[in-house]
Design an enzyme around this catalytic site. Structure first.
Site, short mmCIF file in Angstrom:
data_model
loop_
_atom_site.label_atom_id
_atom_site.label_comp_id
_atom_site.label_asym_id
_atom_site.label_seq_id
_atom_site.Cartn_x
_atom_site.Cartn_y
_atom_site.Cartn_z
N ASP A 234 37.49 41.49 113.70
CA ASP A 234 36.05 41.62 113.50
C ASP A 234 35.72 41.81 112.02
O ASP A 234 36.35 42.63 111.34
CB ASP A 234 35.55 42.82 114.32
CG ASP A 234 34.11 42.60 114.75
OD1 ASP A 234 33.66 41.44 114.71
OD2 ASP A 234 33.46 43.60 115.11
N HIS B 119 55.07 46.48 91.45
CA HIS B 119 54.00 45.98 92.32
C HIS B 119 52.77 46.88 92.27
O HIS B 119 52.10 47.10 93.27
CB HIS B 119 54.52 45.76 93.75
CG HIS B 119 55.27 44.47 93.88
ND1 HIS B 119 55.90 44.07 95.03
CD2 HIS B 119 55.50 43.47 92.99
CE1 HIS B 119 56.48 42.88 94.85
NE2 HIS B 119 56.25 42.51 93.61
N ASP C 293 49.88 39.67 87.08
CA ASP C 293 50.72 38.91 88.02
C ASP C 293 49.81 38.49 89.16
O ASP C 293 49.44 39.30 90.01
CB ASP C 293 51.86 39.82 88.49
CG ASP C 293 52.81 39.12 89.46
OD1 ASP C 293 52.47 38.01 89.94
OD2 ASP C 293 53.87 39.68 89.75
N ASP D 123 51.95 31.82 91.85
CA ASP D 123 52.42 33.19 91.56
C ASP D 123 52.88 33.20 90.09
O ASP D 123 54.00 32.78 89.80
CB ASP D 123 53.57 33.55 92.51
CG ASP D 123 54.09 34.97 92.28
OD1 ASP D 123 53.42 35.75 91.57
OD2 ASP D 123 55.16 35.28 92.82
N HIS E 239 65.02 43.81 88.97
CA HIS E 239 64.77 43.01 90.18
C HIS E 239 65.49 41.69 90.07
O HIS E 239 66.17 41.43 89.07
CB HIS E 239 63.26 42.80 90.42
CG HIS E 239 62.51 42.26 89.24
ND1 HIS E 239 62.56 40.93 88.88
CD2 HIS E 239 61.68 42.86 88.34
CE1 HIS E 239 61.79 40.74 87.82
NE2 HIS E 239 61.26 41.89 87.46
N HIS F 148 61.87 33.87 93.82
CA HIS F 148 61.80 33.65 95.27
C HIS F 148 61.19 32.29 95.52
O HIS F 148 60.63 31.67 94.62
CB HIS F 148 60.94 34.76 95.92
CG HIS F 148 59.63 35.00 95.21
ND1 HIS F 148 58.50 34.23 95.47
CD2 HIS F 148 59.27 35.86 94.22
CE1 HIS F 148 57.51 34.65 94.67
NE2 HIS F 148 57.94 35.63 93.90
N HIS G 44 56.00 35.11 98.91
CA HIS G 44 57.45 35.18 99.07
C HIS G 44 57.76 34.26 100.24
O HIS G 44 57.82 34.70 101.39
CB HIS G 44 57.92 36.62 99.33
CG HIS G 44 57.73 37.51 98.14
ND1 HIS G 44 57.98 38.86 98.16
CD2 HIS G 44 57.31 37.25 96.88
CE1 HIS G 44 57.72 39.37 96.95
NE2 HIS G 44 57.32 38.42 96.17
N GLU H 28 61.19 34.66 87.15
CA GLU H 28 60.42 35.79 86.66
C GLU H 28 61.25 36.99 86.21
O GLU H 28 61.20 38.06 86.83
CB GLU H 28 59.42 36.24 87.74
CG GLU H 28 60.01 36.40 89.15
CD GLU H 28 58.98 36.94 90.14
OE1 GLU H 28 58.31 37.93 89.81
OE2 GLU H 28 58.86 36.38 91.24
N TYR I 156 61.53 46.65 81.96
CA TYR I 156 60.56 47.72 82.21
C TYR I 156 61.05 49.01 81.56
O TYR I 156 62.01 49.62 82.02
CB TYR I 156 60.38 47.90 83.73
CG TYR I 156 60.06 46.57 84.39
CD1 TYR I 156 58.75 46.09 84.42
CD2 TYR I 156 61.08 45.76 84.92
CE1 TYR I 156 58.45 44.84 84.97
CE2 TYR I 156 60.80 44.52 85.47
CZ TYR I 156 59.48 44.07 85.49
OH TYR I 156 59.19 42.83 86.02
N ARG J 92 56.91 41.16 82.04
CA ARG J 92 57.44 40.17 82.99
C ARG J 92 56.78 38.84 82.64
O ARG J 92 55.60 38.81 82.27
CB ARG J 92 57.13 40.56 84.44
CG ARG J 92 57.66 39.57 85.46
CD ARG J 92 57.73 40.13 86.90
NE ARG J 92 56.45 40.46 87.49
CZ ARG J 92 56.01 41.70 87.67
NH1 ARG J 92 56.75 42.74 87.29
NH2 ARG J 92 54.83 41.91 88.22
N GLU K 231 56.46 35.03 84.40
CA GLU K 231 56.75 34.35 85.67
C GLU K 231 56.12 32.97 85.69
O GLU K 231 54.91 32.83 85.46
CB GLU K 231 56.20 35.19 86.84
CG GLU K 231 56.37 34.52 88.19
CD GLU K 231 55.95 35.43 89.35
OE1 GLU K 231 55.09 36.31 89.13
OE2 GLU K 231 56.47 35.24 90.47
N1 GLY Z 1 53.57 38.63 92.72
C1 GLY Z 1 54.67 39.14 93.41
C2 GLY Z 1 55.92 38.61 92.91
O1 GLY Z 1 55.98 38.11 91.80
O2 GLY Z 1 56.91 38.61 93.56
MN MN Z 2 56.89 36.24 92.18
MN MN Z 3 54.26 37.43 90.79
#
Ligand code: GLY
Ligand code: MN
Ligand code: MN
Length: 421
Positions: free
Chosen positions: A54, A258, A275, A286, A347, A351, A358, A375, A379, A388, A390
């Site tokens: 809704d 994130h 990002d 992304d 990280h 992906h 993702h 990416e 940090y 970062r 990407e």
């Molecule tokens: N924006 C999320 C990532 O880069 O995985």
């Molecule tokens: Mn990403």
């Molecule tokens: Mn991203």
């Protein structure tokens, strides 16, 4: 006059019904269903549409959209080579009785019948109430069911898909029930030319919106103002929605992977990490850029930025068919480790990208037609400094193509962009 109004009414109704089916022709989705059917043999696939909530804008589930191009809730798609009709769409009956206002609230819907069969290309479109009997008959002829559903959240109510799964298990104990993703993931991992063109458009929308925002960015703005500028750029360029919650992190927040509450005021001398990704027709970009709030990198910021950029270039250089993900990661990691910052690259390298940010896909070696992100990041929490970078990359026959190559990335390009009006 009354006749004219009726004709007009029919015209608008047809227009609105058409608008719930994708711009691609029905044959496009038919081919996808045929690819799925070819893998089913003695099995069936049951794919529910997303459930309507809704006052929330409806977004179709990815697999349902992938197989039909139809944006409507409360539908079920049943596919099986063992059935009398290998593909059946179940839809609630429309109530068009005079005085019934249901479609005045929701807009016109597709209903059971020949018109929907023609518009969607699904061989049979029947009333939803026929599902139980049709499935019970089919269940006697199959031993496996691929069912597509959203698992319930860890906390919170049981999802509608899980309720349906339990009913199917209780009623048909002989059926082995497996997730549909076992089949659709591999189909969705390799993008066709339409998907690549759509992703390129989503990427271009994201690049131009980021470029415009970076030019306007200055200390004193709040992170949410930056977010609003980017997302306004998305919508103005035809994107339906961001593909995920936009991340705009300044100063200390640039080092939080994130972070997306985006509430902080941007101070002079800080970095701002953005990002973000526009979604267009169910495919999302992304992209991350990290820029100095006042238009010029400090020496320390430049040093870290150049290092991440070098690591990203090395990783992109490694992307080609046959290469394993870990080799792409290793290429970036080597650059960052040699500079002594290995422990701050916390990280992985990227992906798959597609209908989900993702996106689905396995750890198999790269193949032409895959779209991935590259990416790397560093940090430094204690310095309130996170970088970062990407980009979105298509694996081609002989290497790769950076879909987001048109967005400024070098220190010089970014500083020049921030100086221009
Ligand atoms: N924006 C999320 C990532 O880069 O995985
Ligand atoms: Mn990403
Ligand atoms: Mn991203």
């Amino acid at each position: 006059m009354i006749v004219r109004r009726k004709i007009l009414g029919v015209f608008f109704l047809l227009f609105f019904i058409y608008s719930v089916v994708s711009a691609q022709g029905p044959e496009y989705y038919k081919k996808r269903r045929d690819s799925l059917l070819a893998k089913l043999e003695n099995a069936a696939a049951l794919v529910p549409a997303a459930w309507e909530k809704d006052l929330e804008t409806f977004r179709q589930s990815n697999n349902f959209y992938y197989l039909t191009g139809v944006e409507q809730p409360s539908l079920l798609l049943l596919l099986s080579p063992a059935a009398r009709s290998p593909e059946i769409l179940f839809l609630p009956a429309r109530n068009l009785a005079e005085g019934n206002l249901s479609e005045a609230w929701t807009g016109a819907k597709l209903g059971p019948g020949a018109e929907t069969e023609k518009k969607t290309g699904v061989a049979r479109a029947v009333d939803r109430s026929a599902f139980e009997a049709t499935f019970a008959y089919l269940a006697g002829k199959i031993d496996r069911l691929y069912f597509d559903y959203d698992p319930s959240p860890l906390e919170g109510p049981v999802s509608a898909g899980e309720v349906m799964l339990k009913k199917l298990r209780d009623r048909y104990p002989h059926l082995e029930i497996l997730p549909l993703s076992r089949i659709t993931d591999s189909l969705r991992t390799i993008k066709d030319s339409v998907e690549i063109a759509t992703l390129q458009k989503a990427v271009d929308i994201t690049c131009r919106s980021l470029e415009e925002t970076i030019r306007a960015l200055e200390p004193g703005m709040y992170e949410y103002e930056v977010e609003a500028l980017i997302e306004y750029g998305f919508h103005r360029r035809g994107s339906q929605r961001p593909g995920f919650s936009s991340i705009v992190g300044s100063g200390p927040n640039s080092a939080i992977l994130h972070y997306n509450s985006n509430r902080r005021k941007i101070e002079p001398g800080e970095l701002v990490l953005m990002d973000v990704g526009a979604e267009l027709d169910y495919y999302t970009a992304d992209i991350t850029r990290t820029v100095p709030a006042n238009g010029k990198f400090s020496d320390r910021q430049r040093e870290i930025y150049q290092l991440v950029l070098k690591a990203q270039a090395a990783a992109i250089e490694a992307v080609r068919p046959g290469v394993a993900w870990k080799e792409v990661l290793q290429a970036a990691r080597k650059v960052i480790e040699e500079a002594g910052y290995g422990e701050y690259f916390i990280h992985s390298i990227g992906h798959y990208l597609g209908m989900d940010v993702h996106d689905v896909g396995s750890s198999q070696p790269l193949e032409p037609g895959m779209v991935i992100t590259v990416e790397p990041g560093i940090y430094l929490t204690e310095e309130s400094l996170g970088v970062r970078i990407e980009d979105d990359v298509l694996v081609t026959q002989d290497g790769c193509r950076v879909l987001s190559a048109s967005l400024p990335k070098s220190v010089e390009e970014i500083e020049a962009l921030m100086r221009s009006d």
